[in-house]
Enzyme design. Structure first.
Site, PDB file in Angstrom:
ATOM      1  N   GLY A  13       0.825  -1.203   0.000  1.00 53.23           N
ATOM      2  CA  GLY A  13       0.000   0.000   0.000  1.00 53.23           C
ATOM      3  C   GLY A  13       0.852   1.243   0.000  1.00 53.23           C
TER       4      GLY A  13
ATOM      5  N   GLY B 139       0.408   5.908   0.189  1.00 52.36           N
ATOM      6  CA  GLY B 139      -0.470   7.054   0.349  1.00 52.36           C
ATOM      7  C   GLY B 139       0.325   8.258   0.751  1.00 52.36           C
ATOM      8  N   GLY B 140      -0.387   9.268   1.286  1.00 58.75           N
ATOM      9  CA  GLY B 140       0.284  10.502   1.660  1.00 58.75           C
ATOM     10  C   GLY B 140       1.271  10.308   2.787  1.00 58.75           C
TER      11      GLY B 140
ATOM     12  N   GLY C   2       3.280   7.799   3.171  1.00 61.80           N
ATOM     13  CA  GLY C   2       4.423   7.022   2.747  1.00 61.80           C
ATOM     14  C   GLY C   2       3.958   5.705   2.168  1.00 61.80           C
TER      15      GLY C   2
ATOM     16  N   VAL D  11       3.594   1.207   2.667  1.00 67.09           N
ATOM     17  CA  VAL D  11       3.472   0.088   3.600  1.00 67.09           C
ATOM     18  C   VAL D  11       3.994  -1.165   2.917  1.00 67.09           C
ATOM     19  CG1 VAL D  11       1.920  -1.281   5.039  1.00 67.09           C
ATOM     20  CG2 VAL D  11       1.451   1.144   4.678  1.00 67.09           C
TER      21      VAL D  11
ATOM     22  N   LYS E 183       5.283   0.325   8.066  1.00 67.31           N
ATOM     23  CA  LYS E 183       4.783   1.585   7.507  1.00 67.31           C
ATOM     24  C   LYS E 183       5.862   2.647   7.593  1.00 67.31           C
ATOM     25  CE  LYS E 183       1.002   4.844   7.520  1.00 67.31           C
ATOM     26  NZ  LYS E 183      -0.423   5.047   7.812  1.00 67.31           N
TER      27      LYS E 183
ATOM     28  N   ASP F  89      -7.471  11.048  12.253  1.00 65.21           N
ATOM     29  CA  ASP F  89      -7.426  10.774  10.808  1.00 65.21           C
ATOM     30  C   ASP F  89      -8.152   9.466  10.492  1.00 65.21           C
ATOM     31  OD1 ASP F  89      -6.833  11.318   8.173  1.00 65.21           O
ATOM     32  OD2 ASP F  89      -4.873  10.348   8.239  1.00 65.21           O
TER      33      ASP F  89
END
Length: 772
Positions: free
Chosen positions: A477, A479-480, A482, A484, A501, A603
């Site tokens: 995975g 995203g913003g 970083g 995973v 992560k 979040d």
């Protein structure tokens, strides 16, 4: 292989068993002749037909041997058949341990009328436990742990008069426990006599239904199980109070009620269970004090009261020994005090009374409440105390001059102010000294990994320090925050799959003070454990990023699953979506109400909700926005939080509260119900501009069904989904004060799937509000 055992019932029986054991061929022929064994054979064949997967080939010989008594997992014995009233060989045991079987339990299981032990543990059996199992009235053991059985419990303990062990833990059972204690069934219909209903669990010694999805309340009828030694209902969603009648179970050795929604006081009557080795009441919503009678328990008894709302002083007595010295047994109760917690109890409050010949006396309020006389100056009589019902109190002493009274009041006030000022000064001095010692003697920060799992050692994480670590790593995975990666740590007990992560660090967060803050906060987060929170296993600091090691979740994130649904690569029926919503609410409620101080997620979004192999929700990244303030953890619009999930008040106040998390949860719930991404351009065209306001409008116009995800429409769950929509609207109110708490959300979500089973529960909590 079969285990044919003689019963001590006379020489003829022994002779039959010896012949059967020695002459295998004759025994097989004899087994085929017995009508009862033929029925057992047919029942077992029906059981085998519903097994869809047998990875260990444990049941392979079931198809090659005609004699069921020779099959693995089958035990036979010579019994007096209740059907024929003759002695014959019958199946008395079906025991399959850890065979990873998949399939469902056949209704024909009820034809094994001489069965004593039904054991299927550590498989993947699913579907409902058939009610026909109640026909096996000679069962003394039912053990169906660690499967995937679902639906409500469909039998009563009254149907098993010989039952000693019932273990149904680690399944997906729903409904209430009430079915177990229905007394109307005649349990001895096939035994020639009858028992009273009060004996419905007279022989039961073990009742384990932990780690399911049961709701409702603990039945008071449990107290009728006088021989009960182990009772575990942990990690369900049971509400209401703890019945005081449990104190009548004098043989109880283990009582595990942890991980539920229990409220009210801890009953004093539990102190009567003096044989207890384990009492676990943690992770509930219990209030009030720990009963002082608990101090009578022996030092060997293990207790856990953590993560409740208990208050007052911890009783001191015999139980001050061994593991009780661990403060963790009482942690996360904001108002508990005393040993073994580091928080001392406040000293008794002093009250000033005047009217004695010397102008006044200082007395302890507790002593006054109990009628005990307080100290009086030498040569004077005690000052009177006014209290309700003090009919024979002596008349007050004659009033002193105003000047004398004024001096007494000034003296008392000065004494009180002096004590307060001295205490404050001492506390400030102690704090300054501790800070000095902390910064002078604390070892270097972030020089090595911070580890929270006992099986992980620093050397196992050394590879994470290398720059090329993630060159060929398994990316799962991004995203913003970083990326995973999936990794495997080699431990003494075998490999451990973890998710690593990476959290990118901004330049303004690399100072020493920032690193000290990060370590202190992460040490707190790493100690938090809950079944709906992703466990932080370790933390590694690198110059360019933070590395967080979590337990690996096989089904990825809710975001991944919703994307697969959108592309048609996956299906997710309403019961699974409801389970995800309840698990998310459970984790959020734990952060808000059981962590001291409370933790605000900051979040909450689908990519931070991870799903295990059973689609149980686990919240990830809780509190990271605070822990790593300089990290790029969000897709933002100039403020913290993720677009589409940010509470509207944050853009004005720049403050996150627990009600901000509730708003984000409402958006996640709306996403689950509608299948629509809250960032979709479509919502820019509707009044209000949010998924919550859109749902509100549809529900107001009685068009809520139009918003249901097309993959969920026109089935038996429409009414439940519409109720869940009301909860989503309730959570996404623009006014934070109008939003429910996460605890209320959890109760409401549980309610919508149990409303037809237990509508009268007094502790059911608030219902979803009307849409107006």
């Amino acid at each position: 292989m079969a285990r044919t055992r003689p019963t001590p019932m006379g020489p003829s029986v022994v002779l039959v068993v010896l012949v059967v054991s020695i002459l295998g061929g004759c025994r097989g022929e004899q087994a085929e002749i017995g009508e009862g064994l033929k029925v057992d054979l047919e029942a077992l064949q029906a059981f085998r037909e519903l097994i869809t997967r047998d990875p260990t080939e444990a049941l392979r010989e079931w198809g090659t041997q005609s004699d069921p008594c020779r099959w693995s997992g089958i035990d036979c014995d010579v019994v007096l058949s209740s059907e024929s009233n003759k002695r014959e060989i019958r199946v008395v045991g079906l025991e399959l341990w850890g065979m990873e079987l998949e399939g469902s339990l056949a209704r024909d299981i009820g034809r094994l009328t001489e069965l004593r032990r039904l054991v299927i543990v550590g498989s993947k059996m699913s579907g409902r436990i058939p009610p026909e199992v109640s026909n096996c009235q000679k069962l003394d053991t039912i053990d169906l742990r660690a499967n995937r059985f679902s639906g409500p419990i469909s039998f009563s303990l009254a149907q098993f008069p010989l039952l000693q062990v019932l273990k149904l833990s680690e399944n997906e059972l729903t409904g209430t426990m009430g079915a177990l204690f229905v007394e109307s069934f005649d349990p001895m219909a096939h035994f020639g006599d009858t028992h009273q209903a009060s004996e419905l669990c007279a022989r039961l010694e073990v009742l384990d239904i932990a780690k399911n999805r049961l709701r409702g309340e603990l039945p008071i009828e449990i107290s009728k199980c006088a021989q009960l030694q182990e009772l575990s209902v942990s990690e369900n969603s049971l509400g209401g109070g703890i019945p005081s009648t449990l104190g009548s179970l004098r043989n109880l050795r283990s009582l595990q009620l942890n991980g539920n929604l229990l409220v009210g006081l801890v009953p004093e009557s539990l102190a009567s269970c003096q044989k207890l080795d384990l009492l676990d009441l943690s992770e509930n919503m219990l209030t009030g004090p720990i009963p002082r009678q608990f101090a009578q328990f022996a030092g060997e008894t293990r207790f856990n009261f953590s993560s409740n709302d208990l208050a007052g002083a911890i009783p001191q007595g015999k139980w001050k020994a061994q593991q009780m010295a661990l403060a963790g047994a009482f942690a996360h109760n904001a108002n508990l005090c005393g040993w073994p917690l580091a928080k001392p109890c406040a000293p008794p409050v002093l009250a000033v009374t005047t009217g004695s010949s010397s102008g006044g006396a200082v007395r302890n309020r507790r002593s006054m409440a109990e009628g005990a006389p307080g100290p009086a100056p030498s040569g004077s009589s005690p000052a009177p105390v006014a209290s309700a019902g003090a009919q024979d109190a002596p008349a007050p002493a004659p009033a002193q001059s105003s000047e004398s009274n004024h001096r007494a009041r000034k003296w008392a006030l000065g004494l009180a102010l002096g004590i307060v000022a001295g205490a404050i000064a001492a506390a400030l001095l102690a704090t300054v000294l501790r800070l000095c010692v902390f910064y002078m003697h604390k070892p270097p920060y972030l020089q090595g990994p911070i580890i929270f799992h006992p099986k992980i050692e620093p050397k196992m994480l050394a590879f994470l320090e290398k720059d090329e670590t993630f060159t060929d790593a398994d990316l799962v995975g991004s995203g913003g925050a970083g990326k995973v990666y999936k990794a495997k740590l080699e431990t003494d007990g075998g490999g451990m799959e973890v998710a690593v992560k990476t959290v990118i660090v901004k330049e303004d967060a690399k100072g020493l003070f920032g690193k000290r803050q990060i370590q202190a906060e992460l040490e707190t987060l790493g100690c938090i454990r809950h079944r709906n929170l992703v466990t932080l296993l370790a933390y590694v600091h690198r110059p360019d990023c933070h590395l967080l090691l979590y337990q690996f979740m096989k089904n990825g994130s809710l975001y991944d699953v919703m994307k697969r649904l959108e592309s048609g690569d996956n299906t997710m029926p309403w019961p699974i979506r409801h389970r995800i919503a309840v698990g998310t609410a459970h984790g959020l409620s734990y952060l808000h109400f059981h962590c001291v101080p409370k933790i605000v997620h900051r979040d909450l979004k689908p990519s931070n909700i991870l799903l295990d192999e059973n689609y149980t929700a686990h919240l990830a990244d809780f509190g990271l926005a605070k822990v790593l303030p300089g990290a790029d953890t969000h897709v933002t619009t100039g403020v913290a939080g993720t677009v589409g999930y940010i509470a509207p008040e944050y853009s004005q106040t720049c403050r996150f509260t627990d009600k901000s998390d509730v708003y984000s949860f409402g958006v996640v719930l709306a996403n689950l119900l509608t299948g629509k991404d809250p960032t979709d351009q479509f919502f820019h065209t509707v009044p209000g501009g949010t998924i919550g306001s859109w749902l509100h409008q549809l529900l107001q116009s009685n068009s809520g069904r139009d918003a249901i995800d097309p993959k969920l429409r026109n089935d038996e769950f429409d009414e439940e989904i519409l109720l869940a929509m009301k909860i989503a609207v309730f959570c996404t109110s623009d006014n934070p004060a109008e939003r429910p708490t996460s605890k209320d959300v959890l109760i409401m979500l549980n309610q919508i799937r149990v409303a037809d089973e237990d509508p009268s529960s007094p502790n059911a909590g608030p219902a979803p509000p009307p849409i107006v």
